[in-house]
Design a protein around this motif. Structure first.
Motif, PDB file in Angstrom:
ATOM      1  N   MET A   1       0.862  -1.182   0.025  1.00 17.18           N
ATOM      2  CA  MET A   1       0.096  -0.038  -0.021  1.00 17.18           C
ATOM      3  C   MET A   1       0.896   1.019  -0.106  1.00 17.18           C
ATOM      4  N   TYR A  20       4.678  -0.159   4.940  1.00 16.44           N
ATOM      5  CA  TYR A  20       4.144   0.614   3.822  1.00 16.44           C
ATOM      6  C   TYR A  20       5.190   1.393   2.927  1.00 16.44           C
ATOM      7  N   ASP A  47      -2.606   5.099  -2.369  1.00 13.36           N
ATOM      8  CA  ASP A  47      -3.750   4.390  -1.821  1.00 13.36           C
ATOM      9  C   ASP A  47      -4.506   5.192  -0.640  1.00 13.36           C
ATOM     10  N   LEU A  65      -8.764   7.083  -3.750  1.00 16.98           N
ATOM     11  CA  LEU A  65      -8.103   7.049  -2.466  1.00 16.98           C
ATOM     12  C   LEU A  65      -9.027   6.189  -1.705  1.00 16.98           C
ATOM     13  N   LYS A  66      -8.429   5.534  -0.558  1.00 16.14           N
ATOM     14  CA  LYS A  66      -9.324   4.968   0.424  1.00 16.14           C
ATOM     15  C   LYS A  66      -9.918   5.769   1.350  1.00 16.14           C
TER      16      LYS A  66
END
Length: 79
Positions: A1, A20, A47, A65-66
């Motif tokens: 990620m 990450y 992300d 985007l999360k």
């Protein structure tokens, strides 16, 4: 990620995410961009955008985007 740290985020927070790939806005070449432009540039490349800017407004049109996350220790939003 892939995580992107906003300009207002202390750089030391990078150590909290060793698993990450973490980049800063400056490293990504996005320094100085307005919120909307930053989201446009980050979408598809990152992300998660992490910010402590409480005025940040995330539009639902940025599907790349999360979701946002809240830090339980300081009640700041992580986007």
């Amino acid at each position: 990620m892939k995580l992107l740290l906003d300009e207002c985020v202390p750089q030391g927070i990078r150590q909290d995410f060793p698993q990450y790939e973490v980049s800063t806005v400056t490293e990504a070449g996005f320094k100085g961009l307005k919120d909307r432009d930053l989201l446009t540039q980050a979408t598809g490349k990152f992300d998660v955008l992490i910010t402590v800017d409480q005025r940040y407004r995330v539009s639902t049109e940025f599907k790349g985007l999360k979701d946002s996350y809240s830090c339980s220790c300081c009640q700041k939003k992580y986007y």
